[in-house]
Design a protein around this motif. Structure first.
Motif, PDB file in Angstrom:
ATOM      1  N   GLU A 142       0.855  -1.180   0.000  1.00 42.61           N
ATOM      2  CA  GLU A 142       0.000   0.000   0.000  1.00 42.61           C
ATOM      3  C   GLU A 142       0.898   1.238   0.000  1.00 42.61           C
ATOM      4  N   TRP A 143       0.539   2.241  -0.747  1.00 44.05           N
ATOM      5  CA  TRP A 143       1.343   3.463  -0.884  1.00 44.05           C
ATOM      6  C   TRP A 143       1.191   4.331   0.362  1.00 44.05           C
ATOM      7  N   ASP A 144       2.333   4.727   0.950  1.00 48.22           N
ATOM      8  CA  ASP A 144       2.338   5.617   2.097  1.00 48.22           C
ATOM      9  C   ASP A 144       3.255   6.795   1.772  1.00 48.22           C
ATOM     10  N   PRO A 145       2.692   7.996   1.571  1.00 49.98           N
ATOM     11  CA  PRO A 145       3.531   9.144   1.186  1.00 49.98           C
ATOM     12  C   PRO A 145       4.564   9.522   2.251  1.00 49.98           C
ATOM     13  N   HIS A 146       4.264   9.279   3.520  1.00 55.09           N
ATOM     14  CA  HIS A 146       5.209   9.628   4.588  1.00 55.09           C
ATOM     15  C   HIS A 146       6.445   8.735   4.518  1.00 55.09           C
ATOM     16  N   LYS A 147       6.237   7.435   4.322  1.00 56.94           N
ATOM     17  CA  LYS A 147       7.368   6.517   4.189  1.00 56.94           C
ATOM     18  C   LYS A 147       8.194   6.862   2.949  1.00 56.94           C
ATOM     19  N   ALA A 148       7.511   7.224   1.887  1.00 53.73           N
ATOM     20  CA  ALA A 148       8.214   7.577   0.650  1.00 53.73           C
ATOM     21  C   ALA A 148       9.074   8.818   0.856  1.00 53.73           C
ATOM     22  N   GLU A 149       8.562   9.782   1.609  1.00 53.79           N
ATOM     23  CA  GLU A 149       9.328  11.005   1.883  1.00 53.79           C
ATOM     24  C   GLU A 149      10.559  10.676   2.732  1.00 53.79           C
ATOM     25  N   GLU A 150      10.400   9.791   3.714  1.00 51.62           N
ATOM     26  CA  GLU A 150      11.541   9.377   4.540  1.00 51.62           C
ATOM     27  C   GLU A 150      12.599   8.678   3.694  1.00 51.62           C
ATOM     28  N   LYS A 151      12.162   7.772   2.803  1.00 47.34           N
ATOM     29  CA  LYS A 151      13.103   7.074   1.929  1.00 47.34           C
ATOM     30  C   LYS A 151      13.841   8.058   1.024  1.00 47.34           C
ATOM     31  N   ARG A 152      13.110   9.058   0.505  1.00 39.92           N
ATOM     32  CA  ARG A 152      13.718  10.048  -0.374  1.00 39.92           C
ATOM     33  C   ARG A 152      14.769  10.857   0.375  1.00 39.92           C
ATOM     34  N   LYS A 153      14.467  11.245   1.612  1.00 47.61           N
ATOM     35  CA  LYS A 153      15.426  12.009   2.417  1.00 47.61           C
ATOM     36  C   LYS A 153      16.670  11.183   2.723  1.00 47.61           C
ATOM     37  N   LEU A 154      16.476   9.913   3.071  1.00 48.62           N
ATOM     38  CA  LEU A 154      17.623   9.039   3.344  1.00 48.62           C
ATOM     39  C   LEU A 154      18.488   8.860   2.091  1.00 48.62           C
ATOM     40  N   LYS A 155      17.836   8.753   0.948  1.00 48.26           N
ATOM     41  CA  LYS A 155      18.569   8.612  -0.306  1.00 48.26           C
ATOM     42  C   LYS A 155      19.385   9.871  -0.601  1.00 48.26           C
ATOM     43  N   GLU A 156      18.775  11.041  -0.387  1.00 50.80           N
ATOM     44  CA  GLU A 156      19.487  12.303  -0.604  1.00 50.80           C
ATOM     45  C   GLU A 156      20.667  12.438   0.348  1.00 50.80           C
ATOM     46  N   LEU A 157      20.478  12.047   1.608  1.00 51.43           N
ATOM     47  CA  LEU A 157      21.554  12.111   2.595  1.00 51.43           C
ATOM     48  C   LEU A 157      22.717  11.205   2.181  1.00 51.43           C
ATOM     49  N   ALA A 158      22.410  10.004   1.751  1.00 51.65           N
ATOM     50  CA  ALA A 158      23.453   9.072   1.308  1.00 51.65           C
ATOM     51  C   ALA A 158      24.181   9.621   0.084  1.00 51.65           C
ATOM     52  N   GLN A 159      23.444  10.262  -0.815  1.00 46.35           N
ATOM     53  CA  GLN A 159      24.065  10.824  -2.004  1.00 46.35           C
ATOM     54  C   GLN A 159      24.993  11.993  -1.626  1.00 46.35           C
ATOM     55  N   ARG A 160      24.549  12.833  -0.698  1.00 40.06           N
ATOM     56  CA  ARG A 160      25.401  13.947  -0.242  1.00 40.06           C
ATOM     57  C   ARG A 160      26.672  13.423   0.418  1.00 40.06           C
ATOM     58  N   GLN A 161      26.540  12.375   1.218  1.00 40.02           N
ATOM     59  CA  GLN A 161      27.717  11.793   1.877  1.00 40.02           C
ATOM     60  C   GLN A 161      28.691  11.228   0.855  1.00 40.02           C
ATOM     61  N   GLU A 162      28.166  10.608  -0.197  1.00 40.63           N
ATOM     62  CA  GLU A 162      29.038  10.092  -1.248  1.00 40.63           C
ATOM     63  C   GLU A 162      29.756  11.236  -1.963  1.00 40.63           C
ATOM     64  N   GLU A 163      29.041  12.321  -2.233  1.00 36.31           N
ATOM     65  CA  GLU A 163      29.651  13.472  -2.895  1.00 36.31           C
ATOM     66  C   GLU A 163      30.745  14.086  -2.022  1.00 36.31           C
ATOM     67  N   GLU A 164      30.489  14.204  -0.722  1.00 34.11           N
ATOM     68  CA  GLU A 164      31.495  14.749   0.193  1.00 34.11           C
ATOM     69  C   GLU A 164      32.725  13.852   0.236  1.00 34.11           C
ATOM     70  N   ALA A 165      32.493  12.554   0.254  1.00 37.04           N
ATOM     71  CA  ALA A 165      33.618  11.614   0.272  1.00 37.04           C
ATOM     72  C   ALA A 165      34.409  11.708  -1.031  1.00 37.04           C
TER      73      ALA A 165
END
Length: 193
Positions: free
Chosen positions: A115-138
């Motif tokens: 079932e689609w949950d927009p709140h979970k999707a937003e959390e996943k998107r934020k975690l993905k962005e954070l991981a991408q920023r960490q990779e860029e910094e590294a």
């Protein structure tokens, strides 16, 4: 002179006519059921469009022909539709209003049977962005120099000894049967001249 048709021949023709009549009747019933189904789906889609509170609607599982008819009705109405489910028996159609078309993440969750949950999707998107920023910094920090915790010579010194590699290199001599000794001599003679 030909003999008159036998009773068995007439019987076969009669059975063939009856079978053709039954087949035609079944085809007409099937066609009528499809027309009725289409009218029922047109009414449901029309009701969905009129209801401003609904942005999506999930239909009950249906067979391939019924899904095809529903997709056609939805397309004519100017809406978006997708089929989800694993087996032909379990596949169902969801329709969306054009202005509320589903995102790729939403479609992926429906395809996984979740079932689609927009709140979970937003959390996943934020975690993905954070991981991408960490990779860029590294990546900006440059390559990380990795130095081994121990030297392999020290690790295996008890097996090969401390000077075994140097001794082996000094003892190396060219095998003249393969032409290695002569090539060294020729190269040396060529350089000196």
């Amino acid at each position: 002179m030909e003999k008159p048709p036998s009773l068995g021949d007439q019987e076969t023709r009669r059975k063939a006519r009856e079978q053709a009549a039954r087949l035609k009747k079944l085809q007409e019933q099937d066609k009528q059921q499809k027309v009725e189904f289409r009218k029922r789906m047109e009414k449901e889609v029309s009701d969905f469009i009129q209801d401003s509170g609904q942005v999506k609607k999930k239909f009950q599982p249906m067979n391939k022909i019924e899904r095809s008819i529903l997709h056609d009705v939805v397309e004519v109405a100017g809406l978006t539709s997708f089929s989800f489910g694993e087996d032909d028996d379990c596949r169902y159609v969801m329709i969306f209003k054009k202005e509320f078309a589903p995102s790729d993440e939403e479609l992926d969750s429906y395809r996984r049977g979740e079932e689609w949950d927009p709140h979970k999707a937003e959390e996943k998107r934020k975690l993905k962005e954070l991981a991408q920023r960490q990779e860029e910094e590294a990546a900006q920090q440059g390559p990380v120099v990795v130095s081994p915790a121990s030297d392999y010579k020290d690790k295996y010194s008890h097996l090969i000894g401390k000077g075994a590699a140097k001794d082996a290199a000094h003892m190396l001599q060219a095998n003249k049967t393969y032409g290695c000794g002569e090539a060294r001599v020729q190269l040396g003679a060529g350089r000196g001249a």
